[in-house]
Motif scaffolding. Structure first.
Motif, short mmCIF file in Angstrom:
data_model
loop_
_atom_site.label_atom_id
_atom_site.label_comp_id
_atom_site.label_asym_id
_atom_site.label_seq_id
_atom_site.Cartn_x
_atom_site.Cartn_y
_atom_site.Cartn_z
N ARG A 256 88.00 18.88 60.74
CA ARG A 256 87.33 18.11 59.67
C ARG A 256 86.48 16.99 60.25
O ARG A 256 85.37 16.72 59.76
CB ARG A 256 88.38 17.53 58.73
CG ARG A 256 89.18 18.56 57.95
CD ARG A 256 90.16 17.85 57.04
NE ARG A 256 91.08 18.77 56.39
CZ ARG A 256 92.09 18.38 55.63
NH1 ARG A 256 92.33 17.08 55.44
NH2 ARG A 256 92.89 19.26 55.07
N ARG A 257 86.99 16.32 61.30
CA ARG A 257 86.20 15.24 61.90
C ARG A 257 84.90 15.76 62.49
O ARG A 257 83.85 15.15 62.35
CB ARG A 257 87.02 14.54 62.99
CG ARG A 257 88.13 13.67 62.49
CD ARG A 257 88.49 12.57 63.48
NE ARG A 257 88.56 13.03 64.85
CZ ARG A 257 89.64 13.58 65.40
NH1 ARG A 257 90.73 13.74 64.68
NH2 ARG A 257 89.63 13.98 66.65
N GLU A 258 84.97 16.93 63.13
CA GLU A 258 83.76 17.50 63.72
C GLU A 258 82.77 17.90 62.63
O GLU A 258 81.55 17.71 62.77
CB GLU A 258 84.14 18.70 64.59
CG GLU A 258 82.99 19.35 65.32
CD GLU A 258 82.37 18.45 66.37
OE1 GLU A 258 81.27 18.77 66.87
OE2 GLU A 258 82.97 17.41 66.70
N ILE A 259 83.29 18.47 61.51
CA ILE A 259 82.40 18.83 60.40
C ILE A 259 81.73 17.58 59.85
O ILE A 259 80.52 17.55 59.59
CB ILE A 259 83.21 19.55 59.30
CG1 ILE A 259 83.65 20.93 59.79
CG2 ILE A 259 82.39 19.68 58.02
CD1 ILE A 259 84.60 21.64 58.84
N ALA A 260 82.51 16.49 59.68
CA ALA A 260 81.93 15.26 59.16
C ALA A 260 80.89 14.69 60.14
O ALA A 260 79.83 14.21 59.72
CB ALA A 260 83.04 14.23 58.91
N ARG A 261 81.16 14.77 61.44
CA ARG A 261 80.21 14.22 62.43
C ARG A 261 78.89 14.98 62.41
O ARG A 261 77.79 14.39 62.36
CB ARG A 261 80.83 14.29 63.83
CG ARG A 261 80.01 13.59 64.91
CD ARG A 261 80.59 13.84 66.28
NE ARG A 261 80.43 15.23 66.69
CZ ARG A 261 79.30 15.73 67.20
NH1 ARG A 261 78.23 14.96 67.36
NH2 ARG A 261 79.24 17.00 67.56
N LEU A 262 78.98 16.32 62.43
CA LEU A 262 77.76 17.12 62.43
C LEU A 262 77.00 16.98 61.12
O LEU A 262 75.76 16.92 61.10
CB LEU A 262 78.10 18.59 62.69
CG LEU A 262 78.66 18.91 64.08
CD1 LEU A 262 79.03 20.38 64.18
CD2 LEU A 262 77.66 18.54 65.16
N ALA A 263 77.73 16.91 59.99
CA ALA A 263 77.05 16.74 58.70
C ALA A 263 76.33 15.39 58.64
O ALA A 263 75.19 15.30 58.16
CB ALA A 263 78.08 16.85 57.57
N LEU A 264 76.98 14.33 59.12
CA LEU A 264 76.31 13.02 59.16
C LEU A 264 75.08 13.05 60.04
O LEU A 264 74.03 12.48 59.70
CB LEU A 264 77.30 11.97 59.67
CG LEU A 264 78.01 11.10 58.62
CD1 LEU A 264 78.95 10.12 59.29
CD2 LEU A 264 77.00 10.36 57.76
N HIS A 265 75.19 13.72 61.16
CA HIS A 265 74.04 13.80 62.07
C HIS A 265 72.86 14.47 61.39
O HIS A 265 71.71 13.98 61.46
CB HIS A 265 74.45 14.57 63.33
CG HIS A 265 73.33 14.76 64.31
ND1 HIS A 265 72.84 13.74 65.10
CD2 HIS A 265 72.58 15.86 64.62
CE1 HIS A 265 71.85 14.18 65.84
NE2 HIS A 265 71.68 15.48 65.58
N GLN A 266 73.10 15.59 60.69
CA GLN A 266 72.01 16.29 60.02
C GLN A 266 71.46 15.48 58.86
O GLN A 266 70.24 15.44 58.63
CB GLN A 266 72.49 17.66 59.52
CG GLN A 266 72.83 18.64 60.64
CD GLN A 266 73.10 20.03 60.12
OE1 GLN A 266 72.77 20.36 58.98
NE2 GLN A 266 73.72 20.87 60.96
N LEU A 267 72.33 14.80 58.10
CA LEU A 267 71.86 14.00 56.96
C LEU A 267 71.00 12.84 57.43
O LEU A 267 69.95 12.55 56.85
CB LEU A 267 73.06 13.50 56.16
CG LEU A 267 73.83 14.55 55.34
CD1 LEU A 267 75.14 13.98 54.84
CD2 LEU A 267 72.98 15.02 54.17
N VAL A 268 71.42 12.16 58.49
CA VAL A 268 70.65 11.02 59.00
C VAL A 268 69.31 11.49 59.58
O VAL A 268 68.27 10.87 59.38
CB VAL A 268 71.47 10.26 60.06
CG1 VAL A 268 70.62 9.21 60.76
CG2 VAL A 268 72.67 9.60 59.40
#
Length: 514
Positions: A256-268
């Motif tokens: 879940r942490r990795e999913i959140a990290r990658l999703a934040l990266h793409q959103l930013v």
């Protein structure tokens, strides 16, 4: 004019007479009506009187009946009480007579026992006298005293014991020669525990770096709607504080942490941050992570030369990349264990491919999709059996924490290699002092209960064995004690995984032959 007055007077008189006649008729009718009403009232009064009299008679009859019934019931109860009293008197009389007979029988039995005791004493004295006479006769015949005879008997028993001991030693030596090869392999396995390899540390938080603090406000969104949507979609707590150019992602699940990290990266990077876009990006990243997990499992199997793994087992191996134990990455630990198992099996003349396969799969019980209430070793064994792995591999998985019996040499190899990878310096974050303190706390917690004599924390704190006194606690209290200790450990202590509490109650009888 005069005639008119007369005419008027006559008319008035006639009208008066008619009026009087009408009034008289009405008076007569009223009298008649009054008589009729009075007659009806008297008739109704008579009827009512008769009804009331009948009702009074019926009530009186009912009261009389009830009184008679109650009197009969009371009389029956009195008769029953008298009967019970008579029965009790008869029983008391019978008991008194039986007691008198029992006393007489007891007195007779006591007299008989006293006479038998006197006879036994006399017989015992006679037997003692005969025994002394027999000993004197034997000493006279053999020419040896009783002490000398005992010494000769002891000497003969010593000779027999020496012969039996020599035979027993020879048997042990023969058995040792037969099992020397097996024992040598075990010794070699244990000596390899001094190997040390590279270090791998995994955290439970992820720090996401940003270019400027302005992006924090966009990630939070109006009234916090963006950060709430992101937390709801990923299941990860997002901490936005005063740390410059950084956002902390906190959660126990590394996937879940990795999913959140990658999703934040793409959103930013995209710049469009709103709830609908967040859900879309998180779903896309989750699919990417799932594909990456499968790819990691396949690549790991290829690197280790392991073929024919079930797709679900490959997926579990890939999930190990995002799982840690005491800070040690689980995939790295499993790869290390697999390589060590292969090297050790080759040195011992066993099949290195099977050993490598068992070493890779030994911790798959830590990464299932569901979390049943089973230790990870037993769960991994059940998963391996489910996906048609060979029996010796399944046994090695289930026995690497001694939770099932080891049935082949592959099982101790996996157990020792698992200990090598986990015990090498720097492999796991928990320092020795904290580890020893946690085990001592476990033992002291169980030792605080009354009736507990000894406690042992084993299997790196995964199992607590509690020895209780058989004379202080029964079987029912034993089951209750294990539940109470488990609940108190859950409430008061912090520990990884789960702790198995085993309460042992046994009775021992010890004697010494001298």
């Amino acid at each position: 004019m005069y005639n008119f007055v007369i005419y008027i007077s006559i008319a008035i008189v006639a009208a008066a007479i008619a009026t009087f006649a009408t009034l008289a008729a009405q008076r007569r009718m009223a009298k008649t009506r009054a008589k009729q009403i009075l007659s009806d009232a008297e008739r109704e009064a008579d009827d009512l009187k008769r009804d009331k009299v009948l009702e009074g008679r019926e009530e009186a009859l009912q009261i009389t009946t009830d009184a008679e019934k109650q009197a009969n019931q009371r009389m029956a109860k009195v008769q029953q009480a008298e009967a019970r009293q008579k029965q009790r008197e008869l029983q008391l009389n019978q008991m008194q007579s039986e007691n008198a007979r029992a006393r007489n029988e007891i007195d007779a039995a006591r007299q008989g026992l006293e006479s038998q005791a006197q006879a036994l004493e006399a017989r015992s004295a006679e037997l003692e006298k005969l025994h002394r006479q027999a000993v004197e006769q034997l000493e006279h015949i053999s020419g040896l005293s009783s002490q000398e005879a005992k010494e000769k008997l002891v000497e003969s028993l010593k000779d027999e014991a020496k012969t039996a001991a020599a035979s027993y030693v020879n048997d042990i030596m023969d058995e040792a020669k037969m099992t020397a090869n097996k024992e040598a392999k075990r010794i070699v396995v244990q000596t390899i525990q001094r190997v040390a390899t590279e270090t791998a540390i995994e955290n439970s938080v992820t720090v996401f770096h940003i270019d400027s603090d302005e992006i924090k406000g966009r990630i939070i969104g109006r009234e916090g709607r963006n950060i709430r949507a992101l937390e709801a979609a990923t299941g990860i707590e997002i901490i936005v504080d005063d740390t410059p150019e950084a956002i902390v992602l906190s959660g126990f699940d590394p996937v879940r942490r990795e999913i959140a990290r990658l999703a934040l990266h793409q959103l930013v990077a995209d710049g469009r941050i709103h709830p609908a876009r967040i859900e879309e990006v998180v779903a896309k990243v989750r699919r990417q992570i799932e594909e990456e997990i499968i790819e990691t499992g396949k690549r790991t199997a290829i690197d280790l030369g392991i073929h024919g793994l079930h797709p679900d087992l490959i997926r579990m191996v890939g999930k190990m990349k995002y799982r840690s134990s005491y800070g040690q990455n689980l995939l790295q630990h499993s790869r290390e264990t697999a390589n060590l198992c292969a090297i050790m099996a080759a040195e011992l003349g066993l099949n290195p491919k099977k050993a490598r396969r068992a070493g890779l799969l030994h911790d798959i019980g830590k990464v299932p999709d569901e979390e049943p209430e089973l230790p990870h070793a037993l769960l991994g064994m059940k998963l391996a059996e489910k996906y048609k792995e060979k029996p010796e591999i399944c046994n090695a998985i289930g026995a690497h924490h001694d939770e099932v019996e080891q049935t082949s040499l592959l099982a101790p190899i996996v157990q020792v290699c698992d200990a090598i990878s986990g015990a090498r310096p720097g492999a796991r974050r928990e320092i020795v002092e904290a580890y020893i303190k946690r085990l001592n706390d476990l033992e002291q917690l169980a030792l605080s209960y009354p009736g507990v004599t000894k406690t042992y924390a084993i299997q790196a704190g995964r199992e607590l064995r509690v020895i209780v006194g058989a004379d202080k606690i029964d079987d029912v209290e034993t089951e209750k004690l294990s539940g109470e200790i488990a609940k108190r450990i859950q409430d008061e202590m912090t520990y990884p995984g789960q702790v198995k509490i085993t309460v042992i109650r046994e009775t021992r009888s010890v004697a010494f032959a001298k």
